[in-house]
Structures are given as structure tokens and as C-alpha cells.
Design a protein around this motif. Structure first.
Motif, PDB file in Angstrom:
ATOM      1  N   VAL A 245       0.877  -1.400   0.038  1.00 41.17           N
ATOM      2  CA  VAL A 245       0.285   0.445   0.567  1.00 41.17           C
ATOM      3  C   VAL A 245       0.823   0.935   0.299  1.00 41.17           C
ATOM      4  CG1 VAL A 245      -1.111   1.185   1.245  1.00 41.17           C
ATOM      5  CG2 VAL A 245      -1.801  -1.485   1.112  1.00 41.17           C
ATOM      6  N   VAL A 246       1.917   1.744   0.763  1.00 41.06           N
ATOM      7  CA  VAL A 246       2.717   2.567   0.336  1.00 41.06           C
ATOM      8  C   VAL A 246       3.349   2.708  -0.397  1.00 41.06           C
ATOM      9  CG1 VAL A 246       4.703   3.227   2.246  1.00 41.06           C
ATOM     10  CG2 VAL A 246       3.076   2.529   3.102  1.00 41.06           C
ATOM     11  N   LEU A 247       3.613   1.477  -0.892  1.00 38.64           N
ATOM     12  CA  LEU A 247       4.463   1.456  -2.431  1.00 38.64           C
ATOM     13  C   LEU A 247       3.807   2.168  -3.637  1.00 38.64           C
ATOM     14  CD1 LEU A 247       6.927   0.960  -3.715  1.00 38.64           C
ATOM     15  CD2 LEU A 247       6.449  -1.441  -4.114  1.00 38.64           C
ATOM     16  N   ASN A 248       2.610   1.748  -3.471  1.00 37.43           N
ATOM     17  CA  ASN A 248       1.667   2.385  -4.368  1.00 37.43           C
ATOM     18  C   ASN A 248       1.088   3.732  -3.966  1.00 37.43           C
ATOM     19  OD1 ASN A 248      -1.087   2.306  -5.509  1.00 37.43           O
ATOM     20  ND2 ASN A 248      -0.658   1.278  -6.115  1.00 37.43           N
ATOM     21  N   LYS A 249       0.694   3.664  -3.210  1.00 37.39           N
ATOM     22  CA  LYS A 249       0.526   5.605  -3.506  1.00 37.39           C
ATOM     23  C   LYS A 249       1.709   6.375  -3.737  1.00 37.39           C
ATOM     24  CE  LYS A 249      -3.833   4.390  -1.494  1.00 37.39           C
ATOM     25  NZ  LYS A 249      -4.981   4.196  -1.906  1.00 37.39           N
ATOM     26  N   SER A 250       2.965   5.843  -2.568  1.00 34.75           N
ATOM     27  CA  SER A 250       3.984   6.466  -2.849  1.00 34.75           C
ATOM     28  C   SER A 250       4.602   6.774  -4.115  1.00 34.75           C
ATOM     29  CB  SER A 250       5.202   6.524  -2.512  1.00 34.75           C
ATOM     30  OG  SER A 250       5.077   5.970  -0.807  1.00 34.75           O
ATOM     31  N   ILE A 251       4.673   5.825  -5.096  1.00 36.22           N
ATOM     32  CA  ILE A 251       4.649   5.735  -6.604  1.00 36.22           C
ATOM     33  C   ILE A 251       3.757   6.730  -7.568  1.00 36.22           C
ATOM     34  CG2 ILE A 251       4.586   4.969  -8.912  1.00 36.22           C
ATOM     35  CD1 ILE A 251       6.013   2.571  -7.361  1.00 36.22           C
ATOM     36  N   LYS A 252       2.199   6.846  -7.374  1.00 37.47           N
ATOM     37  CA  LYS A 252       1.442   7.455  -7.587  1.00 37.47           C
ATOM     38  C   LYS A 252       1.050   9.130  -7.028  1.00 37.47           C
ATOM     39  CE  LYS A 252      -2.975   4.202  -7.931  1.00 37.47           C
ATOM     40  NZ  LYS A 252      -4.227   3.760  -7.311  1.00 37.47           N
ATOM     41  N   TYR A 253       1.749   9.330  -6.364  1.00 37.28           N
ATOM     42  CA  TYR A 253       2.068  10.645  -5.472  1.00 37.28           C
ATOM     43  C   TYR A 253       3.133  11.062  -6.315  1.00 37.28           C
ATOM     44  CZ  TYR A 253       2.821  14.349  -2.794  1.00 37.28           C
ATOM     45  OH  TYR A 253       2.477  15.924  -2.363  1.00 37.28           O
ATOM     46  N   THR A 254       4.208  10.528  -6.443  1.00 39.32           N
ATOM     47  CA  THR A 254       5.088  11.013  -7.372  1.00 39.32           C
ATOM     48  C   THR A 254       4.947  10.869  -8.751  1.00 39.32           C
ATOM     49  OG1 THR A 254       6.818   9.504  -5.670  1.00 39.32           O
ATOM     50  CG2 THR A 254       7.639  10.337  -7.856  1.00 39.32           C
ATOM     51  N   LEU A 255       4.404  10.117  -9.073  1.00 37.94           N
ATOM     52  CA  LEU A 255       3.892  10.198 -10.543  1.00 37.94           C
ATOM     53  C   LEU A 255       2.905  11.831 -11.074  1.00 37.94           C
ATOM     54  CD1 LEU A 255       3.169   6.427 -11.867  1.00 37.94           C
ATOM     55  CD2 LEU A 255       5.196   7.852 -13.003  1.00 37.94           C
ATOM     56  N   LYS A 256       2.026  11.812 -10.350  1.00 35.53           N
ATOM     57  CA  LYS A 256       1.114  13.011 -10.151  1.00 35.53           C
ATOM     58  C   LYS A 256       1.607  14.174  -9.847  1.00 35.53           C
ATOM     59  CE  LYS A 256      -2.853  14.466  -7.900  1.00 35.53           C
ATOM     60  NZ  LYS A 256      -3.861  14.470  -6.743  1.00 35.53           N
ATOM     61  N   ILE A 257       2.734  14.110  -9.192  1.00 31.23           N
ATOM     62  CA  ILE A 257       4.026  16.211  -8.464  1.00 31.23           C
ATOM     63  C   ILE A 257       4.022  15.892 -10.159  1.00 31.23           C
ATOM     64  CG2 ILE A 257       5.502  16.811  -8.451  1.00 31.23           C
ATOM     65  CD1 ILE A 257       4.447  14.659  -5.788  1.00 31.23           C
ATOM     66  N   CYS A 258       4.832  14.623 -11.408  1.00 28.99           N
ATOM     67  CA  CYS A 258       6.015  14.205 -11.785  1.00 28.99           C
ATOM     68  C   CYS A 258       4.743  15.451 -13.494  1.00 28.99           C
ATOM     69  CB  CYS A 258       6.537  13.354 -11.715  1.00 28.99           C
ATOM     70  SG  CYS A 258       7.827  12.915 -11.421  1.00 28.99           S
ATOM     71  N   THR A 259       3.901  14.255 -13.370  1.00 31.89           N
ATOM     72  CA  THR A 259       2.602  15.125 -14.843  1.00 31.89           C
ATOM     73  C   THR A 259       2.608  16.371 -14.525  1.00 31.89           C
ATOM     74  OG1 THR A 259       1.704  12.558 -14.937  1.00 31.89           O
ATOM     75  CG2 THR A 259       0.664  13.993 -15.430  1.00 31.89           C
ATOM     76  N   ARG A 260       2.188  16.852 -13.134  1.00 35.23           N
ATOM     77  CA  ARG A 260       1.885  17.958 -13.084  1.00 35.23           C
ATOM     78  C   ARG A 260       2.466  19.384 -13.301  1.00 35.23           C
ATOM     79  NH1 ARG A 260       0.203  18.889  -7.178  1.00 35.23           N
ATOM     80  NH2 ARG A 260       2.019  19.200  -6.424  1.00 35.23           N
ATOM     81  N   ASP A 261       4.445  18.652 -13.542  1.00 35.55           N
ATOM     82  CA  ASP A 261       5.163  19.678 -13.385  1.00 35.55           C
ATOM     83  C   ASP A 261       5.337  19.375 -14.719  1.00 35.55           C
ATOM     84  OD1 ASP A 261       5.559  19.684 -10.277  1.00 35.55           O
ATOM     85  OD2 ASP A 261       6.962  18.481 -10.384  1.00 35.55           O
TER      86      ASP A 261
END
Length: 263
Positions: A245-261
């Protein structure tokens, strides 16, 4: 592409984490640029199988095999039904020959699953054509053939030969449509599908983490509970679920930030 985007970030994250962890624990891991290239591209798995050289083995088999199957899928799916059945039969024969004679034994985890992959495509194309009343009968016949083959193996072959000929997997392969049908019927009558869905949501992380961490001493963290085997099992499952769960959420959060930037 959607599946690739789901798989690759998780896979690379686990590879990096395991690489660093193995360096800290002084376990076998890539030390040169060439070794790192083989490790992070998945080519190490295939080269190890082709050359039967343990020096290339730094990587689990699952994702390299899965990516190959994804690449093959468009071509296999376009094959006409009668020819696809022939391809399935040929793949089973070739895998039997390879397994029995030890050909590419380092790659057996991959080539023994190719018939299963082709069978899945065949079922997907055939099942809609079959009347629902006949569907269960066909599933029972397939399951009966699989169980009968496995039973004959147990009666007349040493267990090592059963494993070499992947008879257990053939039995599971032929029984899977019936088992899935029964599971779907069970889920329709209960709310257990919510639990299954939760595990399914994190299944990629669960599988890759256990596949890698099983060789790390951290996996033995609950060994003091060996006297209480069920408790040890439950705690281990909960640990891996939490990490997933931690890995899944962390990757989703990181990808969301990268996509937004990048927008």
C-alpha cells in the motif's frame, strides 16, 4: 500502454530499493555498469537462461516474461481460432520437450508459462461463442482431463519427472476455467469480493515485494512466532500488504507531481 505505465514505475522502484538494500547487506548485486544495465533492463534474466551463466542473474523472472508476453499478445490475438489452437498444441509439445530434456532450464519459469498465456487468449476468444448451458460442461471436461493427467503422473512417474514435465501446471491450466467460474459464483453470493478487490489493487506490489524480499533476512522478522504458525503467516501477510500500500501510494503521488510539473 496503460499496463506498461502501471508496471514499469513499480518494477524500477523495487529494483532500486533491492539494489540499495543488497549493497547495505553485502549480498550479491550489480557492481559494474554492465551488470546494472542487465539488471535494470531485465536482459539479465534472458541472458542467464541463454548462456546458463549465474553471473547474469540479478533479477526475478516475472516482469521480463510479462513484458515479452505483452509484446506477443497483439500478434497472437490476430491469429485465427483454428490456427491459434495449433499454436497452443505446438507450444505445449515444445515446452514438454524442453522441460524433459533440460533445454533452457534456466528459462523454464518463462517458457512453461507460454502455453498458459496462449490458452488464456484462446479461452477469451472461444467462451463468448459457447452457450452458457454448455460452458460449465466444457469446463468440467477440461478440469477432468487436467486432474486425470496429474493423477496418472502421480501413479506412474517419480515426482521429479512430474515437476520436469510441469504436469502440476497443466492440471491447473485445464482446471482454471472451472475454478474461476466457481469463484465468481461464490463472490456473487458474498461480500468477499471487496477483500479480493483490495488484494487485486495491490497485487503487483505484493507479488514483486515477496518475490524479492523472500531472499532477505527481513522476511524472517516474524520467525519468533514459529510456534504460532497461523499468527506468523497473518503478520507476514499484513506486513507485505502494508508495504504494498505504501509503495503503491508513493508511486502514484510521485507520478502525479511529475505529471503536474511537466504540464
Amino acid at each position: 500502454m496503460r499496463r506498461i505505465k502501471r508496471i514499469l514505475p513499480t518494477w524500477v522502484s523495487i529494483l532500486v530499493g533491492m539494489h540499495l538494500l543488497n549493497i547495505v547487506l553485502q549480498n550479491d548485486c550489480p557492481h559494474t555498469t554492465g551488470q546494472a544495465f542487465l539488471y535494470y533492463t531485465g536482459l539479465g534474466w534472458w541472458l542467464s537462461g541463454l548462456y546458463d551463466n549465474g553471473a547474469f542473474v540479478y533479477l526475478e523472472w516475472y516482469i521480463p516474461t510479462l513484458l515479452l508476453f505483452y509484446a506477443l499478445f497483439p500478434f497472437l490475438y490476430k491469429i485465427k481460432l483454428k490456427y491459434l489452437l495449433g499454436v497452443l498444441i505446438i507450444s505445449i509439445i515444445v515446452t514438454f520437450v524442453f522441460s524433459f530434456n533440460g533445454i533452457l532450464s534456466s528459462l523454464k519459469l518463462a517458457h512453461q508459462r507460454l502455453p498458459i498465456f496462449i490458452f488464456g487468449i484462446l479461452c477469451y476468444k472461444v467462451m463468448p461463442m459457447i452457450e452458457s448451458s454448455r460452458e460449465t460442461i466444457i469446463e468440467i471436461i477440461f478440469a477432468g482431463i487436467g486432474v486425470s493427467l496429474f493423477a496418472c503422473g502421480l501413479l506412474y512417474l517419480p515426482y521429479e519427472s512430474i515437476q520436469e514435465l510441469f504436469m502440476e501446471r497443466i492440471a491447473l491450466l485445464l482446471s482454471m476455467p472451472l475454478l474461476l467460474h466457481l469463484l465468481a459464483s461464490f463472490l456473487e453470493m458474498t461480500n468477499f469480493d471487496k477483500v479480493i478487490s483490495m488484494f487485486g489493487k495491490y497485487s503487483l506490489e505484493l507479488y514483486l515485494l515477496h518475490l524479492n524480499l523472500i531472499y532477505i533476512p527481513l522476511y524472517k522478522i516474524f520467525y519468533p512466532f514459529q510456534r504460532f504458525a497461523p499468527l506468523s503467516l497473518i503478520l507476514t501477510i499484513l506486513l507485505f500488504l502494508l508495504l504494498s500500500v505504501v509503495l503503491n501510494k508513493s508511486i502514484k503521488y510521485t507520478l502525479k507531481i511529475c505529471t503536474r510539473d511537466t504540464q
